[in-house]
Design an enzyme around this catalytic site. Structure first.
Site, PDB file in Angstrom:
ATOM      1  N   SER A  45       0.833  -1.196   0.000  1.00 21.75           N
ATOM      2  CA  SER A  45       0.000   0.000   0.000  1.00 21.75           C
ATOM      3  C   SER A  45       0.878   1.259   0.000  1.00 21.75           C
ATOM      4  O   SER A  45       1.688   1.440  -0.902  1.00 21.75           O
ATOM      5  CB  SER A  45      -0.943  -0.054   1.205  1.00 21.75           C
ATOM      6  OG  SER A  45      -1.972   0.877   1.104  1.00 21.75           O
ATOM      7  N   ASP A 130      -9.187  -6.328  -4.638  1.00 25.05           N
ATOM      8  CA  ASP A 130      -8.683  -5.130  -3.981  1.00 25.05           C
ATOM      9  C   ASP A 130      -9.376  -3.900  -4.565  1.00 25.05           C
ATOM     10  O   ASP A 130      -9.116  -3.503  -5.709  1.00 25.05           O
ATOM     11  CB  ASP A 130      -7.169  -5.031  -4.186  1.00 25.05           C
ATOM     12  CG  ASP A 130      -6.542  -3.840  -3.458  1.00 25.05           C
ATOM     13  OD1 ASP A 130      -7.295  -2.973  -2.974  1.00 25.05           O
ATOM     14  OD2 ASP A 130      -5.301  -3.787  -3.387  1.00 25.05           O
ATOM     15  N   HIS A 165      -7.283  -5.991  -0.173  1.00 23.94           N
ATOM     16  CA  HIS A 165      -6.124  -5.113   0.055  1.00 23.94           C
ATOM     17  C   HIS A 165      -5.401  -5.573   1.319  1.00 23.94           C
ATOM     18  O   HIS A 165      -5.569  -5.000   2.398  1.00 23.94           O
ATOM     19  CB  HIS A 165      -6.607  -3.670   0.195  1.00 23.94           C
ATOM     20  CG  HIS A 165      -5.507  -2.655   0.202  1.00 23.94           C
ATOM     21  ND1 HIS A 165      -4.749  -2.361  -0.905  1.00 23.94           N
ATOM     22  CD2 HIS A 165      -5.035  -1.847   1.193  1.00 23.94           C
ATOM     23  CE1 HIS A 165      -3.864  -1.425  -0.615  1.00 23.94           C
ATOM     24  NE2 HIS A 165      -4.021  -1.097   0.656  1.00 23.94           N
TER      25      HIS A 165
END
Length: 513
Positions: A45, A130, A165
């Protein structure tokens, strides 16, 4: 990777502070025998965006770059961050704009020569479920690497079905969320070993992992030595050092593993450090793993293209919170991580390249601007200017050291003083090994009278209310009094403290007569 409102993190801040597990026994970062041709970086991320930034800016140092759920270089440098998340499409025009930045930065020398990118090994991972960043962003990232000469054979691009995610593993750990849920701690048993996949792509076949790495191999170190007081980086970081690397007799590889938003130690404790699998593979393959740490920064700051934003989720700087050079070699967080890499890779036997060797310590100069303020009947605030190269500071009252632990900031509240008494304070900077530099010029101050020495205003309220009213600030889930920086306890609506204002924006914990 979201930017929720202040209220959404209130409860989480108090809970995670209890679980942070940050010890007081952090040590200076040590030097090791590192093969400087085998230094790599990866992240999830915001950590993925930062890994990409490090790999582009310091392409002569990092031979391998792993990006889990993140988009292309300088995306948020030219677009609102939302255009770099939520599975947004990246247009050809946007790719051209980002490429122009790479070209101009490379020509100007603000990043290493872009020609180095062609020799890097690139690992990219995304989950098809995601919705936080999404496959469109990682596909754009792959395109960017191809456009910069990275051979397709050097890129491993994995799109994992039914994966949100998260950082993917193939083992269960306490507190982990489900693979299809983007929830804290964003680490999931997805039946896929992400750490193994990335490290194998960088270094080739690995020895079988050790599923029970020795607790003593996890080292908490003083990170503030390298952060330059960056408000988004924590005082301490973590390192995993296999026994084979600790003695220095074996030349080891170095990998930098960057957590994502809401994954710093002040958010989820040591879960990213211990539950992602990096240390399991490092232990049996002569790999030292550096885990730098961010921290919550609730101050709203101007960004490159997203307006003014706070950083309540302790994200890495991929949007320009801490300067317009955030993605270049001179970016504050970039410099900090590179300095840690250089320190680790500077032990005897290390090869030439990104590490090199550290010079002998240079005596630190005396701090300047030493001053006193905020006098009460029993305390005084001491402040000074930062010293370049200092890891910490020591404060002396009438030539006697008063701080029991190193002072990592540029202020100190000296307590236990006698009313109506004049004292003299000096300050000395210390390096990462604790060696002190020159003594500053003295600053004097007189405490207030024990009674009748001025009017003080007291306010009793919850720590949350104190912060909201501007009498205190919060950091890492705790509240601290403005001016004195005294720890008031957990930042929530349940802990109540009385603050006495003894000067303009200066508060101490206490009661009024």
């Amino acid at each position: 990777m979201t930017f929720p409102r202040f209220s959404r993190i209130l409860i989480a801040a108090a809970a995670t502070a209890l679980a942070s597990g940050v010890a007081l026994g952090a040590t200076p970062l040590a030097q090791y025998n590192i093969d400087t041709s085998k230094i790599s970086v990866s992240g999830l991320s915001s950590g993925g965006f930062m890994a990409n930034q490090l790999g582009v800016a310091y392409s002569s140092t990092f031979m391998g770059v792993g990006i889990f759920a993140a988009g292309p270089y300088m995306c948020a440098g030219h677009n609102n961050y939302t255009a770099c998340m939520y599975n947004a499409n990246i247009s050809a025009s946007q790719q051209t704009t980002m490429q122009n930045s790479i070209n101009s930065f490379s020509s100007a020398g603000t990043i290493d020569n872009k020609s180095n990118l062609a020799s890097q090994k690139i690992y990219i991972f995304t989950g098809t479920s995601d919705t936080t960043v999404g496959p469109n962003q990682t596909t754009a990232l792959q395109t960017q690497y191809l456009n910069n000469g990275v051979p397709a054979s050097n890129i491993s691009y994995v799109q994992r079905a039914s994966t949100a995610h998260v950082f993917p593993t193939d083992f269960d750990s306490t507190g982990n969320n489900g693979c299809t849920s983007a929830l804290s701690p964003y680490i999931s048993n997805c039946g896929y070993d992400g750490a193994k996949a990335a490290l194998t792509h960088f270094y080739g076949a690995l020895n079988p992992r050790n599923d029970a790495p020795a607790a003593g191999n996890y080292v908490e170190f003083i990170q503030s030595t390298y952060t330059g007081s960056n408000p988004g980086m924590a005082a301490n970081g973590w390192l995993y050092v296999p026994a084979s690397c600790a003695s220095g007799s074996t030349q080891c590889k170095l990998h930098v593993a960057l957590h994502g938003c809401q994954q710093s130690t002040d958010k989820i404790g040591d879960k990213f450090v211990k539950n992602t699998g990096y240390s399991r593979w490092a232990d049996t393959n002569n790999i030292i793993v550096l885990f730098p740490q961010t921290k919550v920064d609730n101050t709203s700051r101007s960004t490159a293209a997203s307006g003014s934003l706070p950083n309540p989720n302790a994200c890495w700087d991929w949007v320009g919170w801490y300067g317009s050079n955030f993605a270049k070699k001179a970016g504050t967080q970039m410099v900090a991580i590179k300095a840690m890499v250089d320190r680790i890779a500077s032990g005897p036997g290390s090869g030439n390249g990104g590490g090199g060797t550290n010079p002998d310590p240079v005596a630190l100069p005396a701090p300047t601007g030493v001053s006193t303020s905020g006098a009460t009947a029993s305390s005084m605030a001491i402040g000074w200017n930062a010293v370049t190269g200092a890891a910490s500071y020591n404060v002396y009252r009438n030539a006697n050291k008063v701080n029991a632990l190193p002072v990592y900031g540029t202020s100190y509240s000296d307590t236990g003083l006698t009313a109506s008494t004049t004292y003299s304070w000096t300050v000395r900077a210390a390096d990462a090994n604790g060696a002190e530099g020159a003594t500053s010029t003295a600053a004097s101050g007189t405490t207030l009278a024990g009674s009748g020495g001025g009017t003080a205003t007291c306010t009793t309220a919850s720590n949350y209310a104190h912060v909201q009213a501007g009498r205190a600030y919060q950091q890492g889930g705790y509240a601290y009094a403005n001016g004195s920086a005294q720890n008031m306890g957990l930042w929530n609506v349940f802990v109540t403290k009385t603050l006495k204002q003894t000067g303009p924006n200066y508060y101490v914990i206490g009661t009024c007569p």
